[in-house]
Design a protein around this motif. Structure first.
Motif, PDB file in Angstrom:
ATOM      1  N   GLY A  36       0.829  -1.188   0.000  1.00  0.00           N
ATOM      2  CA  GLY A  36       0.000   0.000   0.000  1.00  0.00           C
ATOM      3  C   GLY A  36       0.870   1.247   0.000  1.00  0.00           C
ATOM      4  O   GLY A  36       1.972   1.252   0.573  1.00  0.00           O
ATOM      5  N   THR A  37       0.386   2.310  -0.626  1.00  0.00           N
ATOM      6  CA  THR A  37       1.158   3.552  -0.694  1.00  0.00           C
ATOM      7  C   THR A  37       1.474   4.080   0.702  1.00  0.00           C
ATOM      8  O   THR A  37       2.599   4.514   0.974  1.00  0.00           O
ATOM      9  N   CYS A  38       0.496   4.064   1.580  1.00  0.00           N
ATOM     10  CA  CYS A  38       0.703   4.541   2.945  1.00  0.00           C
ATOM     11  C   CYS A  38       1.825   3.761   3.624  1.00  0.00           C
ATOM     12  O   CYS A  38       2.747   4.347   4.216  1.00  0.00           O
ATOM     13  N   GLN A  39       1.788   2.436   3.544  1.00  0.00           N
ATOM     14  CA  GLN A  39       2.822   1.613   4.177  1.00  0.00           C
ATOM     15  C   GLN A  39       4.195   1.905   3.584  1.00  0.00           C
ATOM     16  O   GLN A  39       5.193   2.039   4.311  1.00  0.00           O
ATOM     17  N   THR A  40       4.264   2.022   2.258  1.00  0.00           N
ATOM     18  CA  THR A  40       5.540   2.262   1.593  1.00  0.00           C
ATOM     19  C   THR A  40       6.164   3.582   2.032  1.00  0.00           C
ATOM     20  O   THR A  40       7.359   3.653   2.345  1.00  0.00           O
ATOM     21  N   ILE A  41       5.360   4.645   2.082  1.00  0.00           N
ATOM     22  CA  ILE A  41       5.862   5.957   2.483  1.00  0.00           C
ATOM     23  C   ILE A  41       6.287   5.948   3.949  1.00  0.00           C
ATOM     24  O   ILE A  41       7.371   6.439   4.313  1.00  0.00           O
ATOM     25  N   LEU A  42       5.455   5.358   4.815  1.00  0.00           N
ATOM     26  CA  LEU A  42       5.764   5.348   6.242  1.00  0.00           C
ATOM     27  C   LEU A  42       7.016   4.527   6.550  1.00  0.00           C
ATOM     28  O   LEU A  42       7.806   4.891   7.431  1.00  0.00           O
ATOM     29  N   GLU A  43       7.196   3.423   5.837  1.00  0.00           N
ATOM     30  CA  GLU A  43       8.386   2.602   6.066  1.00  0.00           C
ATOM     31  C   GLU A  43       9.657   3.388   5.758  1.00  0.00           C
ATOM     32  O   GLU A  43      10.676   3.235   6.432  1.00  0.00           O
ATOM     33  N   ARG A  44       9.603   4.226   4.739  1.00  0.00           N
ATOM     34  CA  ARG A  44      10.775   5.048   4.406  1.00  0.00           C
ATOM     35  C   ARG A  44      11.011   6.125   5.464  1.00  0.00           C
ATOM     36  O   ARG A  44      12.146   6.340   5.902  1.00  0.00           O
ATOM     37  N   ARG A  45       9.953   6.780   5.850  1.00  0.00           N
ATOM     38  CA  ARG A  45      10.102   7.889   6.799  1.00  0.00           C
ATOM     39  C   ARG A  45      10.542   7.421   8.185  1.00  0.00           C
ATOM     40  O   ARG A  45      11.237   8.138   8.901  1.00  0.00           O
ATOM     41  N   HIS A  46      10.099   6.238   8.561  1.00  0.00           N
ATOM     42  CA  HIS A  46      10.323   5.774   9.933  1.00  0.00           C
ATOM     43  C   HIS A  46      11.220   4.533   9.988  1.00  0.00           C
ATOM     44  O   HIS A  46      11.119   3.737  10.922  1.00  0.00           O
ATOM     45  N   ASP A  47      12.080   4.396   8.997  1.00  0.00           N
ATOM     46  CA  ASP A  47      12.927   3.202   8.915  1.00  0.00           C
ATOM     47  C   ASP A  47      13.709   2.964  10.207  1.00  0.00           C
ATOM     48  O   ASP A  47      13.830   1.833  10.674  1.00  0.00           O
ATOM     49  N   ASN A  48      14.219   4.032  10.800  1.00  0.00           N
ATOM     50  CA  ASN A  48      15.028   3.883  12.017  1.00  0.00           C
ATOM     51  C   ASN A  48      14.200   3.541  13.254  1.00  0.00           C
ATOM     52  O   ASN A  48      14.758   3.194  14.288  1.00  0.00           O
ATOM     53  N   GLU A  49      12.876   3.638  13.144  1.00  0.00           N
ATOM     54  CA  GLU A  49      12.007   3.351  14.281  1.00  0.00           C
ATOM     55  C   GLU A  49      11.378   1.955  14.201  1.00  0.00           C
ATOM     56  O   GLU A  49      10.848   1.456  15.194  1.00  0.00           O
ATOM     57  N   ILE A  50      11.406   1.351  13.021  1.00  0.00           N
ATOM     58  CA  ILE A  50      10.748   0.058  12.832  1.00  0.00           C
ATOM     59  C   ILE A  50      11.489  -1.024  13.615  1.00  0.00           C
ATOM     60  O   ILE A  50      12.713  -1.136  13.531  1.00  0.00           O
ATOM     61  N   LYS A  51      10.728  -1.794  14.364  1.00  0.00           N
ATOM     62  CA  LYS A  51      11.309  -2.879  15.153  1.00  0.00           C
ATOM     63  C   LYS A  51      10.743  -4.222  14.706  1.00  0.00           C
ATOM     64  O   LYS A  51       9.552  -4.346  14.439  1.00  0.00           O
ATOM     65  N   GLN A  52      11.594  -5.213  14.639  1.00  0.00           N
ATOM     66  CA  GLN A  52      11.150  -6.568  14.349  1.00  0.00           C
ATOM     67  C   GLN A  52      12.086  -7.535  15.055  1.00  0.00           C
ATOM     68  O   GLN A  52      13.308  -7.355  15.059  1.00  0.00           O
ATOM     69  N   ASP A  53      11.499  -8.548  15.670  1.00  0.00           N
ATOM     70  CA  ASP A  53      12.318  -9.510  16.397  1.00  0.00           C
ATOM     71  C   ASP A  53      12.840 -10.582  15.452  1.00  0.00           C
ATOM     72  O   ASP A  53      12.144 -11.000  14.520  1.00  0.00           O
ATOM     73  N   VAL A  54      14.056 -11.026  15.700  1.00  0.00           N
ATOM     74  CA  VAL A  54      14.685 -12.024  14.839  1.00  0.00           C
ATOM     75  C   VAL A  54      13.860 -13.311  14.798  1.00  0.00           C
ATOM     76  O   VAL A  54      13.855 -14.030  13.795  1.00  0.00           O
ATOM     77  N   SER A  55      13.125 -13.597  15.870  1.00  0.00           N
ATOM     78  CA  SER A  55      12.301 -14.813  15.910  1.00  0.00           C
ATOM     79  C   SER A  55      11.214 -14.805  14.855  1.00  0.00           C
ATOM     80  O   SER A  55      10.707 -15.854  14.460  1.00  0.00           O
ATOM     81  N   GLU A  56      10.819 -13.590  14.403  1.00  0.00           N
ATOM     82  CA  GLU A  56       9.772 -13.463  13.391  1.00  0.00           C
ATOM     83  C   GLU A  56      10.340 -13.488  11.974  1.00  0.00           C
ATOM     84  O   GLU A  56       9.598 -13.363  11.001  1.00  0.00           O
TER      85      GLU A  56
END
Length: 290
Positions: A36-56
């Motif tokens: 989605g456009t919203c997700q794509t734009i937000l992922e770029r803007r907030h790349d340094n804030e995105i968290k994901q656990d290695v287990s996932e």
């Protein structure tokens, strides 16, 4: 992206998922375009804030391993393997993509995927079909006559026992599927790509809160349902898509007053799994506002 390790998994597993990535202004990948456009734009803007656990991210390691093995194989003189393409579009925007294999003799783009058996059981291939169509479109832009897409899916949860039971269950843990693309489909995807880049260009100028909400499909939305429940019973007697259908069932069966209708709220599965962690998503914030 910040990779966490809540279960203290070994360092080699952490290292396998750590990837350095820098977004290039005005350049979007095929996979980004399919979000989605919203997700794509937000992922770029907030790349340094995105968290994901290695287990996932374990299946990402598996997919990388599969690609690593296949990369070592020798392609024929008619084939291109693991090539990156960049296509110039309007106003300096670019579309990039890396396909796994292209056979110029057959005009086929092949992509290897790790997938669930449910992909086969529900015939859920549209996202992969569209991805290979875009790769073919890109190859045609640089002079190749690509016209066929193929997915070779490695079914990570395949059960030999269930395969022996027959039915629609896939008989093997590898499932190939292909599509022959028409000129009409290439014209349609050309229009879609240009529309998407126009939308991305417009949305880059918006604040987070002004971005258009993801569509139900992009949110992996599951609709509300209405369960006919019986007093003293934990599971539903029947589940319906509408309140009217549930009431009609109660009336037709002449069920007593121990039965009731309980609304089960629909869910946005991608939002719950993704935006629940990354709460800067404006849709998630508005939906969960106190």
């Amino acid at each position: 992206m910040k990779i966490t390790n809540e279960y203290n998994l070994p360092q080699p597993i952490m290292a396998a998922v750590m990837r350095e990535h820098t977004y290039t202004p005005k350049q979007y990948s095929v996979t980004a375009l399919l979000k989605g456009t919203c997700q794509t734009i937000l992922e770029r803007r907030h790349d340094n804030e995105i968290k994901q656990d290695v287990s996932e991210m374990i299946w990402l390691i598996f997919g990388t391993a599969v690609h690593g093995v296949l990369e070592q194989s020798q392609e024929t003189e008619n084939q291109l393997k693991e090539n990156k393409i960049v296509v110039e579009l309007m106003n300096g925007y670019k579309l990039s993509g890396i396909f796994d294999l292209y056979d110029d003799k057959t005009g086929t783009v092949t992509d290897y995927k790790t997938a669930s058996v449910n992909k086969v059981l529900f015939n859920d291939w549209e996202d992969y079909r569209k991805q290979t169509l875009i790769y073919c479109w890109m190859l045609r832009k640089i002079g190749f006559h690509a016209h066929r897409g193929e997915i070779v899916a490695m079914l990570k949860d395949h059960s030999k026992t269930k395969a022996l039971q027959g039915g629609d269950y896939p008989q093997h843990p590898v499932y190939p599927i292909s599509w022959e693309f028409t000129e009409e489909e290439f014209n349609q995807i050309d229009e879609w790509i240009h529309d998407r880049f126009e939308e991305l260009s417009d949305c880059e100028q918006m604040t987070d809160d002004d971005l258009p909400a993801c569509t139900p499909e992009e949110r992996w939305h599951k609709e509300d349902t209405y369960a006919v429940m019986k007093e003293g019973r934990k599971s539903a007697v029947r589940v319906f898509k509408t309140h009217g259908d549930a009431q009609a069932y109660i009336d037709s069966k002449m069920l007593d007053n121990k039965h009731s209708i309980v609304k089960r709220e629909g869910t946005d599965n991608r939002c719950e799994n993704y935006c629940n962690v990354n709460k800067w998503c404006p849709y998630y914030k508005s939906k969960h506002a106190a």
